[in-house]
Design a protein around this motif. Sequence first.
Motif, PDB file in Angstrom:
ATOM      1  N   GLY A 112       0.839  -1.187   0.000  1.00 58.68           N
ATOM      2  CA  GLY A 112       0.000   0.000   0.000  1.00 58.68           C
ATOM      3  C   GLY A 112       0.877   1.242   0.000  1.00 58.68           C
ATOM      4  N   ASP A 113       0.330   2.368  -0.443  1.00 59.18           N
ATOM      5  CA  ASP A 113       1.153   3.564  -0.625  1.00 59.18           C
ATOM      6  C   ASP A 113       1.680   4.150   0.681  1.00 59.18           C
ATOM      7  N   GLU A 114       0.853   4.193   1.732  1.00 63.25           N
ATOM      8  CA  GLU A 114       1.301   4.807   2.976  1.00 63.25           C
ATOM      9  C   GLU A 114       2.420   4.009   3.630  1.00 63.25           C
ATOM     10  N   ALA A 115       2.313   2.680   3.614  1.00 66.51           N
ATOM     11  CA  ALA A 115       3.363   1.844   4.194  1.00 66.51           C
ATOM     12  C   ALA A 115       4.680   2.038   3.454  1.00 66.51           C
ATOM     13  N   MET A 116       4.610   2.157   2.117  1.00 66.04           N
ATOM     14  CA  MET A 116       5.829   2.374   1.346  1.00 66.04           C
ATOM     15  C   MET A 116       6.389   3.767   1.597  1.00 66.04           C
ATOM     16  N   GLU A 117       5.519   4.730   1.851  1.00 70.19           N
ATOM     17  CA  GLU A 117       5.993   6.074   2.197  1.00 70.19           C
ATOM     18  C   GLU A 117       6.815   6.027   3.478  1.00 70.19           C
ATOM     19  N   TYR A 118       6.360   5.260   4.457  1.00 67.58           N
ATOM     20  CA  TYR A 118       7.149   5.074   5.676  1.00 67.58           C
ATOM     21  C   TYR A 118       8.477   4.389   5.360  1.00 67.58           C
ATOM     22  N   ALA A 119       8.411   3.330   4.579  1.00 61.80           N
ATOM     23  CA  ALA A 119       9.611   2.550   4.280  1.00 61.80           C
ATOM     24  C   ALA A 119      10.698   3.395   3.632  1.00 61.80           C
ATOM     25  N   LYS A 120      10.294   4.390   2.855  1.00 64.14           N
ATOM     26  CA  LYS A 120      11.269   5.188   2.104  1.00 64.14           C
ATOM     27  C   LYS A 120      11.633   6.504   2.782  1.00 64.14           C
ATOM     28  N   ASN A 121      10.939   6.869   3.849  1.00 69.10           N
ATOM     29  CA  ASN A 121      11.190   8.173   4.461  1.00 69.10           C
ATOM     30  C   ASN A 121      11.565   8.117   5.938  1.00 69.10           C
ATOM     31  N   VAL A 122      11.612   6.919   6.504  1.00 63.30           N
ATOM     32  CA  VAL A 122      12.058   6.753   7.883  1.00 63.30           C
ATOM     33  C   VAL A 122      13.439   6.114   7.868  1.00 63.30           C
ATOM     34  N   LYS A 123      14.355   6.660   8.649  1.00 64.43           N
ATOM     35  CA  LYS A 123      15.695   6.082   8.744  1.00 64.43           C
ATOM     36  C   LYS A 123      15.610   4.677   9.346  1.00 64.43           C
ATOM     37  N   VAL A 219      -0.291  16.956  -9.395  1.00 67.72           N
ATOM     38  CA  VAL A 219      -1.105  15.739  -9.495  1.00 67.72           C
ATOM     39  C   VAL A 219      -1.005  15.013  -8.162  1.00 67.72           C
ATOM     40  N   THR A 220      -2.142  14.764  -7.532  1.00 71.40           N
ATOM     41  CA  THR A 220      -2.080  14.124  -6.225  1.00 71.40           C
ATOM     42  C   THR A 220      -3.307  13.274  -5.939  1.00 71.40           C
ATOM     43  N   ALA A 221      -3.105  12.259  -5.092  1.00 73.25           N
ATOM     44  CA  ALA A 221      -4.186  11.390  -4.633  1.00 73.25           C
ATOM     45  C   ALA A 221      -4.062  11.253  -3.121  1.00 73.25           C
ATOM     46  N   ILE A 222      -4.270  12.376  -2.424  1.00 72.88           N
ATOM     47  CA  ILE A 222      -4.250  12.367  -0.967  1.00 72.88           C
ATOM     48  C   ILE A 222      -5.629  12.767  -0.462  1.00 72.88           C
ATOM     49  N   ALA A 223      -5.889  12.498   0.811  1.00 72.12           N
ATOM     50  CA  ALA A 223      -7.237  12.686   1.349  1.00 72.12           C
ATOM     51  C   ALA A 223      -7.664  14.148   1.378  1.00 72.12           C
ATOM     52  N   ASN A 224      -6.710  15.042   1.616  1.00 70.77           N
ATOM     53  CA  ASN A 224      -7.054  16.456   1.729  1.00 70.77           C
ATOM     54  C   ASN A 224      -6.112  17.295   0.860  1.00 70.77           C
ATOM     55  N   PRO A 225      -6.360  17.339  -0.444  1.00 71.47           N
ATOM     56  CA  PRO A 225      -5.453  18.074  -1.336  1.00 71.47           C
ATOM     57  C   PRO A 225      -5.397  19.571  -1.082  1.00 71.47           C
ATOM     58  N   SER A 226      -6.358  20.108  -0.344  1.00 72.93           N
ATOM     59  CA  SER A 226      -6.308  21.544  -0.040  1.00 72.93           C
ATOM     60  C   SER A 226      -5.088  21.892   0.799  1.00 72.93           C
ATOM     61  N   ARG A 227      -4.479  20.890   1.450  1.00 78.05           N
ATOM     62  CA  ARG A 227      -3.249  21.127   2.205  1.00 78.05           C
ATOM     63  C   ARG A 227      -2.092  21.523   1.283  1.00 78.05           C
ATOM     64  N   LEU A 264       5.478  16.637 -13.457  1.00 79.59           N
ATOM     65  CA  LEU A 264       4.348  16.434 -12.556  1.00 79.59           C
ATOM     66  C   LEU A 264       4.829  16.714 -11.138  1.00 79.59           C
ATOM     67  N   LEU A 265       4.125  17.587 -10.431  1.00 83.50           N
ATOM     68  CA  LEU A 265       4.458  17.876  -9.043  1.00 83.50           C
ATOM     69  C   LEU A 265       3.630  16.965  -8.151  1.00 83.50           C
ATOM     70  N   VAL A 266       4.301  16.149  -7.340  1.00 83.83           N
ATOM     71  CA  VAL A 266       3.607  15.137  -6.540  1.00 83.83           C
ATOM     72  C   VAL A 266       4.120  15.143  -5.105  1.00 83.83           C
ATOM     73  N   THR A 267       3.352  14.487  -4.228  1.00 84.91           N
ATOM     74  CA  THR A 267       3.775  14.297  -2.840  1.00 84.91           C
ATOM     75  C   THR A 267       4.577  13.003  -2.737  1.00 84.91           C
ATOM     76  N   GLN A 268       5.159  12.809  -1.562  1.00 80.42           N
ATOM     77  CA  GLN A 268       5.927  11.575  -1.332  1.00 80.42           C
ATOM     78  C   GLN A 268       5.010  10.355  -1.352  1.00 80.42           C
ATOM     79  N   LYS A 269       3.777  10.532  -0.929  1.00 82.86           N
ATOM     80  CA  LYS A 269       2.804   9.433  -0.961  1.00 82.86           C
ATOM     81  C   LYS A 269       2.473   9.046  -2.399  1.00 82.86           C
ATOM     82  N   ASP A 270       2.362  10.047  -3.285  1.00 84.49           N
ATOM     83  CA  ASP A 270       2.089   9.767  -4.695  1.00 84.49           C
ATOM     84  C   ASP A 270       3.310   9.143  -5.375  1.00 84.49           C
TER      85      ASP A 270
END
Length: 303
Positions: A112-123, A219-227, A264-270
């Motif tokens: 899943g995307d969030e778990a991979m975001e942790y895997a790639k952004n936590v030391k 381009v983003t697929a996050i819950a609150n893109p207004s952030r 394309l400008l994206v977040t780390q989750k994307d």
Amino acid sequence: MYKNLHKWAERYFLSPNIFETLLAFLLYPLGLIYSLIIKLKFLLRHEISHDIPVISVGNLTLGGSGKTPLSIAILNEFSGGFVVLRGYKRKSKGLILVAKHGEILADVNLSGDEAMEYAKNVKNANVIVSENRSTAILKAKELGAKYVLLDDGFGKFHIKKLNILIRPKPEPKFKFCIPAGAYRYPHSFYRYADFIACEGLTHFRKSHIQNQTKKMVLVTAIANPSRLNEHLKICIAHEFYPDHYDFKRQELVEILNKYDATSLLVTQKDLVKIEKFNLPISLIKLKTTLSPEFKELIKTKIL
């Protein structure tokens, strides 16, 4: 269509017009029934200790409130932690060890995307996905975890833990539970938080653009893109997708062509879902820091 739906939902929850206000009050009885069910579930809980420090970072409302960036900040500040999450929208079931001591052991489809975001952004990341949080906590303990962090774990009332709740900015107009309002747990449940986190007071975030180009499309697929609204001024267009959306390479190519974009400008989750496409990418790099009070609270819990 999604863009219009998101705009309507954001207005409905934050600044409803007279008709949307009437709709909210008409739906209030359903929200009240939902709220009573949640309260009953809470009252009937039987907390279980797993004999290891457990921290939950959660929120009471629908949509994104910055749980993942805050959790990443905690994990990077205090070593030895395992993060446990469901792995929403992953193409797998059961318990999967996604990363151990920084080594990634599963791909984004399984994690899943969030778990991979942790895997790639936590030391030296340690990441487990599992529908059963208790089973995952025991696995983390078996693997030598010093503490466990539950992503979105507030509703796991049976698990004894330190409850950190993020208060969103801005807050919903009405303190109603779904479907009448934006609260998935009653607003009164803030009283059960051990710590209420609020961006700008207890933690702070800064972002910068990596590989910025002249003609970017957000381009983003996050819950609150207004952030991400602060970045719209440097983009020529934006395309919002449903949270956890599974991007296809061709549709992203079409966006680049449609706007004659340079990236394309994206977040780390994307990013974790689209980096394999080898397309021109600009990245919103986000860093969250904790206040001294916040650090001390966590330190006393895990040491």
